[in-house]
Design an enzyme around this catalytic site. Structure first.
Site, PDB file in Angstrom:
ATOM      1  N   TYR A 114       1.657   5.418  -2.334  1.00 43.31           N
ATOM      2  CA  TYR A 114       1.832   6.554  -2.344  1.00 43.31           C
ATOM      3  C   TYR A 114       3.088   6.760  -3.322  1.00 43.31           C
ATOM      4  CZ  TYR A 114      -2.638   5.869  -0.067  1.00 43.31           C
ATOM      5  OH  TYR A 114      -3.877   5.796  -0.274  1.00 43.31           O
ATOM      6  N   ARG A 142     -10.763 -10.908 -11.572  1.00 47.74           N
ATOM      7  CA  ARG A 142      -9.401 -10.157 -12.190  1.00 47.74           C
ATOM      8  C   ARG A 142      -8.587 -10.743 -12.642  1.00 47.74           C
ATOM      9  NH1 ARG A 142      -6.346  -7.525  -7.370  1.00 47.74           N
ATOM     10  NH2 ARG A 142      -4.573  -7.391  -8.880  1.00 47.74           N
ATOM     11  N   ARG A 143      -7.757 -11.403 -13.235  1.00 50.79           N
ATOM     12  CA  ARG A 143      -7.093 -12.066 -13.575  1.00 50.79           C
ATOM     13  C   ARG A 143      -6.846 -13.655 -14.220  1.00 50.79           C
ATOM     14  NH1 ARG A 143      -2.925 -10.702  -8.121  1.00 50.79           N
ATOM     15  NH2 ARG A 143      -1.648  -9.410  -9.172  1.00 50.79           N
ATOM     16  N   HIS A 166       0.401  -0.881  -0.155  1.00 46.07           N
ATOM     17  CA  HIS A 166      -0.032  -0.028   0.105  1.00 46.07           C
ATOM     18  C   HIS A 166       1.004   0.823   0.162  1.00 46.07           C
ATOM     19  CE1 HIS A 166      -3.011   2.398  -0.041  1.00 46.07           C
ATOM     20  NE2 HIS A 166      -2.830   3.379   0.506  1.00 46.07           N
ATOM     21  N   HIS A 211     -10.031   0.576 -11.188  1.00 47.02           N
ATOM     22  CA  HIS A 211      -9.055   0.881  -9.624  1.00 47.02           C
ATOM     23  C   HIS A 211      -7.739   1.679 -10.062  1.00 47.02           C
ATOM     24  CE1 HIS A 211      -8.287   2.546  -6.206  1.00 47.02           C
ATOM     25  NE2 HIS A 211      -7.389   1.884  -5.768  1.00 47.02           N
ATOM     26  N   PHE A 212      -7.362   0.031 -10.183  1.00 44.67           N
ATOM     27  CA  PHE A 212      -5.855   0.535 -10.387  1.00 44.67           C
ATOM     28  C   PHE A 212      -5.303   1.635 -11.691  1.00 44.67           C
ATOM     29  CE2 PHE A 212      -4.864  -3.365 -10.807  1.00 44.67           C
ATOM     30  CZ  PHE A 212      -3.808  -3.767 -11.839  1.00 44.67           C
ATOM     31  N   HIS A 213      -5.613   0.101 -12.493  1.00 47.45           N
ATOM     32  CA  HIS A 213      -5.627   1.387 -14.141  1.00 47.45           C
ATOM     33  C   HIS A 213      -6.177   3.265 -14.200  1.00 47.45           C
ATOM     34  CE1 HIS A 213      -4.339  -2.173 -15.778  1.00 47.45           C
ATOM     35  NE2 HIS A 213      -4.587  -1.772 -16.762  1.00 47.45           N
TER      36      HIS A 213
HETATM   37 FE1  HAS Z   1      -5.810   1.755  -4.189  1.00 45.35          FE
HETATM   38  C1  HAS Z   1      -5.944  -1.896  -4.432  1.00 45.35           C
HETATM   39  C2  HAS Z   1      -8.157   1.444  -1.435  1.00 45.35           C
HETATM   40  C3  HAS Z   1      -5.852   5.284  -4.083  1.00 45.35           C
HETATM   41  C4  HAS Z   1      -3.009   1.826  -6.201  1.00 45.35           C
HETATM   42  N1  HAS Z   1      -4.754   0.472  -5.186  1.00 45.35           N
HETATM   43  C5  HAS Z   1      -4.966  -1.080  -5.910  1.00 45.35           C
HETATM   44  C6  HAS Z   1      -4.255  -1.691  -6.092  1.00 45.35           C
HETATM   45  C7  HAS Z   1      -3.299  -0.857  -6.991  1.00 45.35           C
HETATM   46  C8  HAS Z   1      -4.252   0.528  -5.741  1.00 45.35           C
HETATM   47  C9  HAS Z   1      -2.677  -1.156  -8.016  1.00 45.35           C
HETATM   48  O1  HAS Z   1      -9.075  -0.490   0.305  1.00 45.35           O
HETATM   49  C10 HAS Z   1      -4.393  -2.917  -6.602  1.00 45.35           C
HETATM   50  C11 HAS Z   1      -2.782  -4.199  -5.718  1.00 45.35           C
HETATM   51  C12 HAS Z   1      -3.622  -5.724  -6.665  1.00 45.35           C
HETATM   52  O2  HAS Z   1      -2.998  -6.178  -7.160  1.00 45.35           O
HETATM   53  O3  HAS Z   1      -3.735  -6.572  -5.548  1.00 45.35           O
HETATM   54  N2  HAS Z   1      -6.623   3.141  -2.574  1.00 45.35           N
HETATM   55  C13 HAS Z   1      -7.525   3.384  -2.017  1.00 45.35           C
HETATM   56  C14 HAS Z   1      -7.872   4.332  -1.204  1.00 45.35           C
HETATM   57  C15 HAS Z   1      -6.812   5.281  -1.826  1.00 45.35           C
HETATM   58  C16 HAS Z   1      -6.316   4.680  -2.973  1.00 45.35           C
HETATM   59  C17 HAS Z   1      -8.295   4.408  -0.041  1.00 45.35           C
HETATM   60  N3  HAS Z   1      -4.554   3.121  -5.261  1.00 45.35           N
HETATM   61  C18 HAS Z   1      -4.595   4.462  -4.887  1.00 45.35           C
HETATM   62  C19 HAS Z   1      -3.645   5.254  -5.732  1.00 45.35           C
HETATM   63  C20 HAS Z   1      -2.990   4.009  -6.162  1.00 45.35           C
HETATM   64  C21 HAS Z   1      -3.714   3.002  -5.699  1.00 45.35           C
HETATM   65  C22 HAS Z   1      -3.307   6.611  -5.466  1.00 45.35           C
HETATM   66  C23 HAS Z   1      -1.422   4.264  -7.535  1.00 45.35           C
HETATM   67  C24 HAS Z   1      -1.099   5.301  -7.491  1.00 45.35           C
HETATM   68  N4  HAS Z   1      -6.538   0.229  -3.383  1.00 45.35           N
HETATM   69  C25 HAS Z   1      -7.538   0.659  -2.659  1.00 45.35           C
HETATM   70  C26 HAS Z   1      -8.199  -1.061  -1.421  1.00 45.35           C
HETATM   71  C27 HAS Z   1      -7.780  -1.486  -2.404  1.00 45.35           C
HETATM   72  C28 HAS Z   1      -7.171  -0.944  -3.701  1.00 45.35           C
HETATM   73  C29 HAS Z   1      -8.808  -1.103  -0.271  1.00 45.35           C
HETATM   74  C30 HAS Z   1      -7.522  -3.008  -1.945  1.00 45.35           C
HETATM   75  C31 HAS Z   1      -8.913  -3.831  -3.165  1.00 45.35           C
HETATM   76  C32 HAS Z   1      -9.068  -4.579  -3.236  1.00 45.35           C
HETATM   77  O4  HAS Z   1     -10.619  -5.477  -2.758  1.00 45.35           O
HETATM   78  O5  HAS Z   1      -8.185  -6.231  -3.674  1.00 45.35           O
HETATM   79  C33 HAS Z   1      -6.944   6.895  -1.734  1.00 45.35           C
HETATM   80  O6  HAS Z   1      -5.653   6.571  -1.344  1.00 45.35           O
HETATM   81  C34 HAS Z   1      -7.201   7.754  -2.407  1.00 45.35           C
HETATM   82  C35 HAS Z   1      -7.576   9.232  -2.371  1.00 45.35           C
HETATM   83  C36 HAS Z   1      -8.093   9.974  -3.406  1.00 45.35           C
HETATM   84  C37 HAS Z   1      -9.080  10.587  -3.307  1.00 45.35           C
HETATM   85  C38 HAS Z   1      -9.184  11.391  -5.101  1.00 45.35           C
HETATM   86  C39 HAS Z   1      -8.891  12.500  -4.728  1.00 45.35           C
HETATM   87  C40 HAS Z   1      -8.950  13.440  -6.008  1.00 45.35           C
HETATM   88  C41 HAS Z   1      -8.492  14.287  -6.483  1.00 45.35           C
HETATM   89  C42 HAS Z   1      -8.406  15.089  -8.013  1.00 45.35           C
HETATM   90  C43 HAS Z   1      -9.660  15.707  -7.908  1.00 45.35           C
HETATM   91  C44 HAS Z   1     -10.107  16.397  -9.523  1.00 45.35           C
HETATM   92  C45 HAS Z   1     -11.023  17.266  -9.704  1.00 45.35           C
HETATM   93  C46 HAS Z   1     -11.057  17.541 -11.325  1.00 45.35           C
HETATM   94  C47 HAS Z   1     -11.757  17.883  -8.632  1.00 45.35           C
HETATM   95  C48 HAS Z   1     -10.238  11.312  -2.389  1.00 45.35           C
HETATM   96  C49 HAS Z   1      -7.017  15.125  -6.157  1.00 45.35           C
HETATM   97  C50 HAS Z   1     -10.014  18.255 -11.417  1.00 45.35           C
HETATM   98  C51 HAS Z   1     -10.649  19.231 -12.692  1.00 45.35           C
HETATM   99  C52 HAS Z   1      -9.674  20.265 -13.913  1.00 45.35           C
HETATM  100  C53 HAS Z   1     -10.519  20.685 -14.892  1.00 45.35           C
HETATM  101  C54 HAS Z   1      -8.695  19.548 -14.263  1.00 45.35           C
HETATM  102 CU    CU Z   2      -3.960  -0.544  -0.596  1.00 47.14          CU
END
Ligand code: HAS
Ligand code: CU
Length: 566
Positions: free
Chosen positions: A245, A455-456, A241, A392-394
């Site tokens: 980050y 998946r996979r 995890h 999610h991760f893409h």
């Molecule tokens: Fe995740 C699974 C929870 C963020 C990557 N995540 C994965 C896996 C990967 C991954 C690779 O709780 C798969 C692992 C595997 O192969 O088994 N993830 C989270 C949570 C966040 C999160 C709570 N993940 C990421 C990030 C990754 C990433 C960042 C890579 C860089 N994830 C999980 C969980 C799993 C998981 C479980 C396990 C699932 C399972 O069961 O296997 C948080 O950090 C997310 C926070 C993000 C936000 C969004 C903020 C929005 C922003 C942009 C705003 C834009 C606007 C529009 C308003 C709260 C900053 C702009 C407009 C314009 C005009 C420009």
């Molecule tokens: Cu995680």
């Protein structure tokens, strides 16, 4: 101009009084190493992208030549490792060196050590790649036992980590040298973010090193007959995890310190950015059980504790959404916008960096929402191990991070090589293609995941099973997304390679970072006490992991022999 006046200029060493030739010499040596890191990153990306298109078509059940389960899993392993582990790590190392050089001035000549670390990481990468391509290590990028890889896979991956530790040492040494000379000064913001990424990486890699050295390497060499899959998974997710980050924070460095200036504006708030980086140091690691909700042997209370921390770590990304968006609004208003939304069309959407990052942000809004879903135990039980997770991760690593890195490459390469961007039109179109491709691919994967598609899996049609027929119209859409992504990836590689080889020589533009809207005081504050935050982070990791791991070790042990199904 000092590094703390908000704007930091490459080559500021000479202005700061260092002998010109010495400063330039060190700067040029660093630049070569930066470029070497970017070169490996882009090469890994090119191979990984070629693998991906075959997989997307394969999942849509297209009758491809040579299609087989063996090739499919080999390809998915190569794609995951090259994109998620190699492209990211080398790109981040290159970017970190750029940031250190341009904000802290070239440090003492650590060239031999720095190059040595680079070569260790590269040799490790080549070992991993050879192990995968030989067909003996189709264990996917999470290398869960009891799937067993060739020892070269584990040893190579360990060397990649060791090389990155060497890079960390170079960065920390450079920082400490600067700190001695500038005791009361705030860390330049881009370096603050890079150091946060580095600290997160060190807290994470301790666990994967333990997994490799104590469990996987001896087991793959036949020194141990069995392995404990649950212990290995626990150590893996202690690493896995915070790893995400480590990918995200350097992208945030670009969002906070490069994007506002490229968009023609200013950073909305410098202290908020520092708060965000510190929160990531604290809360990135004690959350790994949100990948293990469905694993036995870990107490429900500990899963809950990691869930709470996961919801805490959503907060700094929400602050980022606010601050970076506000910075873009500032840019639009500085160009004369006065209405609620007319600042949006005034942003320079034709600039490859701005377009890449803005689209990466838009995508991350969806990916981050999905993260919050994943983190809730009950909803996780619906999406775990389904195509949702790969969706999610893409959107996260595959777009928020990777598209930002592509945009950053367009910004950096002319500044590092002194060559104009070649095929500029392709660089302008490429982020949009990536965005469209990823919406089709990533969002559709979320849908098929909810419909129950695992998946996979190689045979997404489940040999004609009725349940699987409902997925197929959707997987056809994701296959189209995959092809668009491939075209976009090809554009990216062509622009980078074209610039490198044929780019027209030009005066390299300076590397300049965004100024904050309210000029920063430049004094060292609590947010710059990184040793303190690291110490607190170590305590949090200890609280989150020592008891559950101790508990696992006390249970009756059931080891597993290795399996190599393909
Ligand atoms: Fe995740 C699974 C929870 C963020 C990557 N995540 C994965 C896996 C990967 C991954 C690779 O709780 C798969 C692992 C595997 O192969 O088994 N993830 C989270 C949570 C966040 C999160 C709570 N993940 C990421 C990030 C990754 C990433 C960042 C890579 C860089 N994830 C999980 C969980 C799993 C998981 C479980 C396990 C699932 C399972 O069961 O296997 C948080 O950090 C997310 C926070 C993000 C936000 C969004 C903020 C929005 C922003 C942009 C705003 C834009 C606007 C529009 C308003 C709260 C900053 C702009 C407009 C314009 C005009 C420009
Ligand atoms: Cu995680």
């Amino acid at each position: 101009m000092t590094p703390n006046s908000g704007v930091v200029v490459a080559g500021a060493a000479s202005e700061a009084g260092a002998p010109l030739s010495e400063a330039e010499g060190a700067g040029a040596a660093w630049r070569r190493l930066e470029l070497a890191n970017f070169g490996v990153a882009v090469a890994a990306f090119a191979v990984g992208a070629a693998m991906a298109v075959m997989q997307a078509l394969s999942r849509a059940n297209m009758a491809l030549p040579l299609r087989s389960a063996k090739i499919y899993y080999l390809s998915v392993t190569a794609h995951g490792v090259l994109m998620a582990l190699v492209f990211t790590t080398f790109f981040i190392m290159g970017l970190g060196l750029v940031v250190a050089r341009t904000t802290l001035l070239p440090g003492p000549v650590t060239a031999r050590f720095a190059w040595g670390s680079f070569w260790v990481a590269l040799v490790g990468t080549l070992l991993v790649a050879a192990a995968i391509l030989s067909g003996t290590s189709s264990v996917l990028y999470t290398f869960y036992p009891p799937l067993q890889a060739h020892p070269a896979f584990y040893i190579g991956a360990t060397l990649l980590v060791v090389g990155s530790w060497g890079w960390s040492a170079v960065m920390v040494r450079t920082y400490r040298g600067w700190r001695r000379e500038n005791p009361g000064v705030a860390i330049p913001l881009p370096m603050h973010g890079m150091l946060a990424a580095l600290i997160v990486w060190l807290l994470a890699t301790v666990a994967v090193a333990a997994e490799m050295l104590l469990l996987l390497i001896p087991w793959s060499l036949g020194l141990k007959a069995t392995v404990d899959p649950l212990l290995a998974r626990t150590l893996f997710w202690w690493f896995g995890h915070p790893l995400v980050y480590f990918w995200l924070l350097p992208a945030y460095v670009v969002w906070y310190t490069v994007l506002p200036r490229a968009a023609g504006g200013k950073l909305f708030s410098d202290p908020l950015a520092r708060l965000v980086f510190v929160l990531f140091i604290l809360f990135s690691t004690p959350v790994g059980f949100h990948h293990q909700f469905m694993d036995p042997g870990i107490g429900a209370g500990w899963k809950l504790a990691h869930t709470v921390n996961t919801y805490v770590i959503l907060f700094p990304s929400m602050v980022t959404a606010f601050t970076v968006l506000a910075s873009l609004e500032v840019a639009g208003r500085m160009k004369g916008a006065t209405g609620w939304f007319d600042w949006i069309p005034r942003l320079p959407w034709g600039d490859p960096l701005v377009a890449s990052v803005a689209l990466a942000m838009l995508t991350f809004a969806v990916g981050g929402f999905g993260g919050a879903v994943n983190a809730a135990y009950a909803m996780n039980s619906m999406v775990h191990n389904t195509a949702w997770v790969q969706g999610h991760f893409h959107l996260t690593v595959g777009t928020a991070t990777a598209l930002t890195f592509m945009g950053a490459s367009y910004w950096l390469l002319p500044r590092l090589t002194g060559k104009e961007l070649h095929f500029r039109a392709a660089a302008q179109v490429q982020p949009y293609l990536w965005f469209v491709g990823m919406v089709l691919f990533g969002v559709v994967n979320h849908v098929t995941g909810i419909m129950g598609m695992p998946r996979r899996i190689y045979e997404a049609g489940y040999f004609g099973a009725e349940e699987a027929t409902r997925w197929s119209e959707w997987t056809a859409i994701s296959a189209v997304g995959g092809v668009i992504l491939f075209v976009s990836a090809a554009f990216y590689v062509a622009v980078i390679a074209g610039t490198w080889v044929w780019g027209k020589p030009t005066a390299a533009p300076a590397i300049e970072y965004a100024e904050p809207l309210v000029p920063a005081e430049g004094r060292r504050t609590l947010w710059d006490r990184l040793a303190l935050w690291t110490a607190l982070a170590v305590v949090l990791v200890a609280v989150a992991y020592f008891y559950p791991i101790g508990h696992l070790l006390q249970m009756e042990r059931f080891g597993s022999p290795g399996f190599r199904p393909f």
